[in-house]
Motif scaffolding. Structure first.
Motif, short mmCIF file in Angstrom:
data_model
loop_
_atom_site.label_atom_id
_atom_site.label_comp_id
_atom_site.label_asym_id
_atom_site.label_seq_id
_atom_site.Cartn_x
_atom_site.Cartn_y
_atom_site.Cartn_z
N GLY A 136 30.10 83.47 -1.97
CA GLY A 136 30.71 83.80 -0.70
C GLY A 136 30.73 85.04 -0.08
O GLY A 136 30.85 85.14 1.02
N MET A 137 31.06 86.20 -0.76
CA MET A 137 31.28 87.44 -0.33
C MET A 137 30.09 87.91 0.17
O MET A 137 30.00 88.65 1.09
CB MET A 137 31.80 88.41 -1.32
CG MET A 137 33.44 88.29 -1.45
SD MET A 137 34.50 88.08 0.10
CE MET A 137 33.88 89.70 0.72
N ASN A 194 43.45 81.00 3.06
CA ASN A 194 43.55 80.89 1.77
C ASN A 194 44.59 82.51 1.29
O ASN A 194 43.83 83.40 1.61
CB ASN A 194 42.18 81.04 0.89
CG ASN A 194 42.34 81.40 -0.58
OD1 ASN A 194 43.10 81.32 -1.13
ND2 ASN A 194 41.07 81.76 -1.00
N ASP A 203 35.48 81.33 8.60
CA ASP A 203 35.21 81.22 7.11
C ASP A 203 36.02 79.71 6.88
O ASP A 203 37.07 79.64 6.98
CB ASP A 203 36.17 82.33 6.38
CG ASP A 203 35.84 82.18 5.02
OD1 ASP A 203 35.99 81.03 4.48
OD2 ASP A 203 36.06 83.06 4.24
N SER A 206 32.36 80.29 1.23
CA SER A 206 31.91 80.39 -0.35
C SER A 206 31.92 79.14 -0.60
O SER A 206 32.78 78.30 -0.79
CB SER A 206 33.33 80.95 -0.72
OG SER A 206 33.13 80.81 -2.18
N THR A 238 31.06 78.52 -3.51
CA THR A 238 31.48 78.10 -4.89
C THR A 238 32.70 77.27 -5.32
O THR A 238 33.08 76.99 -6.30
CB THR A 238 32.11 79.78 -5.13
OG1 THR A 238 31.24 80.60 -5.05
CG2 THR A 238 32.53 79.83 -6.77
N LYS A 239 33.36 76.95 -3.90
CA LYS A 239 34.69 76.24 -4.05
C LYS A 239 34.16 74.82 -3.99
O LYS A 239 33.59 74.16 -4.51
CB LYS A 239 35.53 76.87 -2.88
CG LYS A 239 35.76 78.25 -3.03
CD LYS A 239 36.42 78.61 -4.09
CE LYS A 239 36.47 80.41 -4.17
NZ LYS A 239 36.97 81.01 -3.09
C1 PLP Z 1 36.51 82.41 -2.67
C2 PLP Z 1 36.55 82.79 -1.14
C3 PLP Z 1 35.64 83.76 -0.65
C4 PLP Z 1 34.41 84.41 -1.66
O1 PLP Z 1 33.61 83.62 -2.17
P1 PLP Z 1 32.97 83.99 -3.57
O2 PLP Z 1 31.93 82.81 -3.62
O3 PLP Z 1 33.96 83.90 -4.53
O4 PLP Z 1 32.15 85.32 -3.33
C5 PLP Z 1 35.72 83.91 0.88
N1 PLP Z 1 36.58 83.27 1.53
C6 PLP Z 1 37.04 82.40 1.26
C7 PLP Z 1 38.19 81.60 1.98
C8 PLP Z 1 37.28 82.02 -0.19
O5 PLP Z 1 38.08 81.25 -0.95
#
Ligand code: PLP
Length: 370
Positions: free
Chosen positions: A75-76, A144, A169, A191, A193-194
């Motif tokens: 995400g970053m 968040n 975002d 991201s 990842t979530k």
């Molecule tokens: C976790 C998150 C990110 C960063 O994502 P990563 O996959 O951990 O690099 C960016 N924005 C929000 C809102 C997040 O929750």
């Protein structure tokens, strides 16, 4: 007729059926592709393009309601690509002061490059007052971990009138919870990842835009800094998309049931869930979101009480991040950096049976209150 979200997510980005071919081609592991003679695409070198990314990017674009998607290693990587590829020295960026803390940490980097950064809270559309003279307005809604919400369409209209680009975002909502581009944003960033991948086993991010030049800038940034996802991660992510609507439906149902069960609990303060009818963000959230996400936040009276609560949970893992099929929770203040009280809990609802999850949380609160 428009297909429903589950139909779309199970089909997204999958190639037309072909005799003897798999439904979703496996990951293509290649640092380079056969390339004789002149340089011509689509596949030349593995830092530039990869067929496994292409399928995932097409899938995410479909879910975003159309556009050009670039996937990243995290995400970053996506957040920094959207910011860094679009602003230059002398530009102004407007950011939420309550957004994800690592996104906020980019402020120092931007300022060291001669970019002015103005901050305002997500709540109350406070960023509206800062759009004049900006190049990029960065929104994060819901935020968040505070779960405040701002009006994407309204801020985008004001930002566009001021000549600024708007990025959202959209991590917490996912494209099946909020269509940032349809609401007027120039870039939807997340991201993955979530919730989008949702199994707690992949780091990934994406940027989607309907503007060809912006997409090119983001793509060139990825190629230049090399923040590329591995083919295995990209394939796993695509495989996970098939269940996105199913997972979100259960997770949001669990989140609403949990928030409802926690209303008025004597041990808790500051309960937030945008799907709760009396949440301060609900009216706005209901206007622009179709699902309210899996995160519920609330505070116990102290760090001690919060730690007792986390320790007493049986079905919920103490872990950071959110959006996984397993419920997780953490005392957010342990990281520092967010303006939250010591007993603040960010709770991510998984896909467990609703009654089991709520019973577990209530028994853990009993333990914490003793
Ligand atoms: C976790 C998150 C990110 C960063 O994502 P990563 O996959 O951990 O690099 C960016 N924005 C929000 C809102 C997040 O929750």
């Amino acid at each position: 007729m428009v297909d429903g979200d589950s139909t779309r997510s199970v089909r997204a980005g999958r190639p037309e059926a072909e005799q003897h071919a798999p439904g979703l081609p496996g990951p293509t592991f290649a640092s380079h592709f056969h390339l004789a003679g002149e340089v011509a695409g689509p596949y030349t070198y593995g830092r530039d393009t990869n067929p496994t990314w292409t399928l995932l990017e097409d899938a995410i674009s479909e879910l975003e309601g159309g556009g050009l998607t670039t996937v990243f290693s995290s995400g970053m990587a996506a957040v920094s690509a959207a910011m860094m590829s679009l602003v230059s020295s002398g530009d102004t960026v407007v950011m939420p002061d309550d957004c994800y803390q690592t996104s906020r940490a980019l402020r120092d980097r931007l300022e060291s490059y001669g970019v002015t950064v103005r901050m305002a809270p997500t709540a109350g559309n406070a960023q509206l007052n800062e759009v004049r003279g900006a190049r990029l307005v960065w929104l994060e809604t819901p935020s968040n971990p505070g779960l405040d919400v701002c009006d994407i369409a309204r801020i985008a209209a004001a930002a566009h009138e001021a000549g600024a680009l708007v990025a959202v975002d959209n991590t917490l909502a996912t494209p099946l919870g909020q269509r940032a581009l349809d609401l007027g944003a120039d870039l939807a960033v997340a991201s993955d990842t979530k919730s989008l991948t949702g199994h707690g086993d992949v780091l990934l991010g994406h940027v989607t835009t309907r503007d060809e030049a912006l997409a090119q800038a983001v793509r060139t940034w990825r190629k230049t800094v090399g923040a590329i996802p591995g083919p295995m991660e990209a394939w796993l992510a695509h495989r996970s998309l098939a269940t996105l609507a199913l997972r979100l439906d259960r997770q949001t149902a669990n989140a609403l049931a949990l928030a409802t069960a926690l209303r008025g609990h004597p041990l808790l303060s500051g309960l937030r869930y945008p799907g709760l009818a009396d949440d301060p963000a609900h009216v706005l959230a209901a206007k622009q979101m179709s699902r309210f996400g899996c995160v519920v936040s609330f505070a116990l009276p102290s760090q001690d009480a919060a730690d007792r609560f986390l320790g007493a949970l049986r079905l919920v893992t103490e872990a950071t991040s959110f959006g996984s099929v397993t419920s997780t929770a953490e005392r957010r203040a342990r990281w520092g950096g967010d303006a939250v009280p010591p007993g603040f809990i960010r709770f991510s609802c998984g896909i467990e049976d609703t009654d089991d999850l709520i019973a577990d949380v209530l028994q853990a609160l009993d333990t914490a209150g003793r």
